[in-house]
Write a protein that holds these residues in place. Structure first.
Motif, PDB file in Angstrom:
ATOM      1  N   ASP A  62       0.967  -1.351  -0.033  1.00 27.85           N
ATOM      2  CA  ASP A  62       0.090  -0.083  -0.076  1.00 27.85           C
ATOM      3  C   ASP A  62       0.830   1.202   0.112  1.00 27.85           C
ATOM      4  O   ASP A  62       1.796   1.546   1.152  1.00 27.85           O
ATOM      5  N   CYS A  63       0.787   2.047  -1.165  1.00 23.68           N
ATOM      6  CA  CYS A  63       1.730   3.290  -1.000  1.00 23.68           C
ATOM      7  C   CYS A  63       0.666   4.364  -1.240  1.00 23.68           C
ATOM      8  O   CYS A  63       1.163   5.638  -1.852  1.00 23.68           O
ATOM      9  N   SER A  64      -0.514   4.713  -0.516  1.00 25.98           N
ATOM     10  CA  SER A  64      -1.441   5.412  -0.497  1.00 25.98           C
ATOM     11  C   SER A  64      -0.911   6.767   0.315  1.00 25.98           C
ATOM     12  O   SER A  64      -0.027   6.391   0.936  1.00 25.98           O
ATOM     13  N   HIS A  65      -1.698   7.683   0.443  1.00 24.69           N
ATOM     14  CA  HIS A  65      -1.217   8.903   1.048  1.00 24.69           C
ATOM     15  C   HIS A  65      -1.564   8.563   2.755  1.00 24.69           C
ATOM     16  O   HIS A  65      -0.359   8.935   3.499  1.00 24.69           O
ATOM     17  N   SER A  66      -2.363   7.609   3.207  1.00 27.13           N
ATOM     18  CA  SER A  66      -2.597   7.252   4.601  1.00 27.13           C
ATOM     19  C   SER A  66      -1.279   6.713   5.122  1.00 27.13           C
ATOM     20  O   SER A  66      -1.025   6.799   6.196  1.00 27.13           O
ATOM     21  N   MET A  67      -0.530   5.784   4.287  1.00 27.52           N
ATOM     22  CA  MET A  67       0.576   5.150   4.506  1.00 27.52           C
ATOM     23  C   MET A  67       1.789   6.367   4.864  1.00 27.52           C
ATOM     24  O   MET A  67       2.672   5.505   5.471  1.00 27.52           O
ATOM     25  N   LEU A  68       1.835   7.579   4.560  1.00 33.30           N
ATOM     26  CA  LEU A  68       2.742   8.216   4.775  1.00 33.30           C
ATOM     27  C   LEU A  68       2.789   8.799   6.198  1.00 33.30           C
ATOM     28  O   LEU A  68       3.776   9.337   6.762  1.00 33.30           O
ATOM     29  N   SER A  69       1.626   8.832   6.897  1.00 32.86           N
ATOM     30  CA  SER A  69       1.526   9.099   8.178  1.00 32.86           C
ATOM     31  C   SER A  69       2.142   8.194   9.308  1.00 32.86           C
ATOM     32  O   SER A  69       1.924   6.878   8.961  1.00 32.86           O
ATOM     33  N   GLY A  70       2.672   8.735  10.172  1.00 32.32           N
ATOM     34  CA  GLY A  70       3.270   7.951  11.247  1.00 32.32           C
ATOM     35  C   GLY A  70       4.425   6.622  10.578  1.00 32.32           C
ATOM     36  O   GLY A  70       4.811   6.035  11.011  1.00 32.32           O
ATOM     37  N   GLN A  71       4.987   7.155   9.546  1.00 35.26           N
ATOM     38  CA  GLN A  71       6.010   6.596   8.906  1.00 35.26           C
ATOM     39  C   GLN A  71       5.674   4.841   8.498  1.00 35.26           C
ATOM     40  O   GLN A  71       6.476   4.149   8.443  1.00 35.26           O
ATOM     41  N   ARG A  72       4.266   4.846   8.166  1.00 37.35           N
ATOM     42  CA  ARG A  72       3.831   3.507   8.237  1.00 37.35           C
ATOM     43  C   ARG A  72       4.596   2.784   6.968  1.00 37.35           C
ATOM     44  O   ARG A  72       4.875   1.742   6.673  1.00 37.35           O
ATOM     45  N   ARG A 164      -7.037   1.349   4.844  1.00 36.56           N
ATOM     46  CA  ARG A 164      -7.687   2.707   4.798  1.00 36.56           C
ATOM     47  C   ARG A 164      -8.501   2.764   3.341  1.00 36.56           C
ATOM     48  O   ARG A 164      -8.589   3.687   2.528  1.00 36.56           O
ATOM     49  N   SER A 165      -9.457   1.742   3.095  1.00 40.05           N
ATOM     50  CA  SER A 165     -10.222   1.575   1.889  1.00 40.05           C
ATOM     51  C   SER A 165     -11.491   1.055   2.072  1.00 40.05           C
ATOM     52  O   SER A 165     -11.743   0.272   3.027  1.00 40.05           O
ATOM     53  N   SER A 166     -12.461   1.354   1.430  1.00 42.24           N
ATOM     54  CA  SER A 166     -13.931   0.782   1.264  1.00 42.24           C
ATOM     55  C   SER A 166     -13.914  -0.654   0.502  1.00 42.24           C
ATOM     56  O   SER A 166     -14.978  -1.134   0.431  1.00 42.24           O
ATOM     57  N   GLY A 167     -12.862  -0.830   0.057  1.00 40.95           N
ATOM     58  CA  GLY A 167     -12.966  -2.197  -1.034  1.00 40.95           C
ATOM     59  C   GLY A 167     -12.866  -3.318   0.000  1.00 40.95           C
ATOM     60  O   GLY A 167     -12.391  -3.598   0.781  1.00 40.95           O
ATOM     61  N   GLN A 185      -2.854   2.381  12.489  1.00 40.25           N
ATOM     62  CA  GLN A 185      -2.377   3.016  13.648  1.00 40.25           C
ATOM     63  C   GLN A 185      -3.436   3.775  14.153  1.00 40.25           C
ATOM     64  O   GLN A 185      -3.203   4.064  15.646  1.00 40.25           O
ATOM     65  N   LYS A 186      -4.380   4.411  13.748  1.00 44.55           N
ATOM     66  CA  LYS A 186      -5.406   5.430  14.455  1.00 44.55           C
ATOM     67  C   LYS A 186      -6.411   4.790  15.379  1.00 44.55           C
ATOM     68  O   LYS A 186      -6.553   3.544  15.451  1.00 44.55           O
ATOM     69  N   LEU A 188      -9.527   5.677  16.057  1.00 45.47           N
ATOM     70  CA  LEU A 188     -10.443   4.997  15.351  1.00 45.47           C
ATOM     71  C   LEU A 188     -10.320   4.070  14.013  1.00 45.47           C
ATOM     72  O   LEU A 188      -9.835   4.491  12.908  1.00 45.47           O
ATOM     73  N   ARG A 189     -10.530   2.838  14.427  1.00 49.32           N
ATOM     74  CA  ARG A 189      -9.923   2.016  13.315  1.00 49.32           C
ATOM     75  C   ARG A 189     -11.175   1.253  12.588  1.00 49.32           C
ATOM     76  O   ARG A 189     -12.011   1.002  12.786  1.00 49.32           O
ATOM     77  N   ILE A 190     -10.921   1.228  11.337  1.00 47.78           N
ATOM     78  CA  ILE A 190     -11.758   0.537  10.195  1.00 47.78           C
ATOM     79  C   ILE A 190     -11.420  -0.964  10.521  1.00 47.78           C
ATOM     80  O   ILE A 190     -12.457  -1.865  10.234  1.00 47.78           O
ATOM     81  N   GLY A 191     -10.361  -1.475  10.593  1.00 49.61           N
ATOM     82  CA  GLY A 191     -10.260  -2.884  10.725  1.00 49.61           C
ATOM     83  C   GLY A 191     -10.442  -3.637   9.497  1.00 49.61           C
ATOM     84  O   GLY A 191     -10.810  -5.010   9.652  1.00 49.61           O
ATOM     85  N   ARG A 192     -10.190  -3.125   8.227  1.00 50.79           N
ATOM     86  CA  ARG A 192     -10.224  -3.776   7.010  1.00 50.79           C
ATOM     87  C   ARG A 192      -9.444  -4.933   6.789  1.00 50.79           C
ATOM     88  O   ARG A 192      -9.805  -6.101   6.286  1.00 50.79           O
TER      89      ARG A 192
END
Length: 213
Positions: A62-72, A164-167, A185-186, A188-192
């Protein structure tokens, strides 16, 4: 979800004092046993037997924007380098699919990894949305081609994502084993990733179980 952590499908849980044929270290299971401790002999897990036809590990990063947070993304790439290096040592094949923004593409393989893994993996960037389904579908097509070329080969899919996806993609048909490494890490977790692992009947690990973060 299945318990345990297997580098090769069908590999046993031999101990350091096992048979002479069980001396190859199964590194992902070893890392899972070690967790955040210093590596000791009792953490070592060994492969009992060679897979007939070899092994292909297909990694979906996963190279999406959300993965840039917290050095994920940096943590995921560090784990990827370690796994590529172990695959190279055991002459296993790997493939890498990266997804982010509106696309997904194959960045490497299937092939035995090269010695400069860290150099080129470190340069992978991120941004945009999280097309998880497209990433899984791209890996599925790759695994289908691999199955036609090498039907006896064992195929393992690794999904490194924060989910962090609805898929809710379907499990690829031509895979023997799937491992989800969850970088969410958040609070409020989606848990996908956990949901998919449960739905598919495959393995799930939070990233901190495998990485000294």
């Amino acid at each position: 979800m299945r318990s345990g952590f297997r580098w090769r499908q069908g590999a046993g849980d031999a101990t350091p004092g096992g048979s002479p044929g069980a001396r190859r270290i199964a590194w992902p299971r070893t890392l899972a046993a070690k967790r955040n401790a210093r590596l000791r002999s009792e953490h070592l897990r060994f492969v009992n037997e060679e897979a007939r036809g070899g092994v292909l590990h297909c990694f979906v990063l996963d190279c999406s924007h959300s993965m840039l947070s917290g050095q994920r993304l940096a943590l995921a790439k560090g784990l990827l380098v370690a796994l590529f290096d172990q695959a190279r040592a055991t002459r296993s094949e790997v493939a890498l699919v990266c997804f982010g923004g509106v696309g997904a593409d194959v960045r490497f393989g299937p092939a035995v990894p090269r010695w400069w893994n860290e150099r080129w993996i470190a340069s992978l960037g991120g941004g945009g949305g999280t097309p998880l389904t497209l990433g899984i579908e791209t890996a599925s097509a790759l695994l289908e081609r691999a199955a036609r070329l090498k039907p006896a080969q064992q195929r393992c899919l690794w999904v490194l994502s924060d989910g962090r996806s609805s898929g809710m993609p379907s499990r690829p048909a031509h895979v023997d084993h799937v491992v989800f490494v969850d970088f969410e890490q958040k609070q409020l977790r989606i848990g996908r990733c956990a949901s998919l692992a449960c739905m598919w009947g495959d393995e799930y690990f939070p990233y901190h179980a495998l990485i000294d973060a």
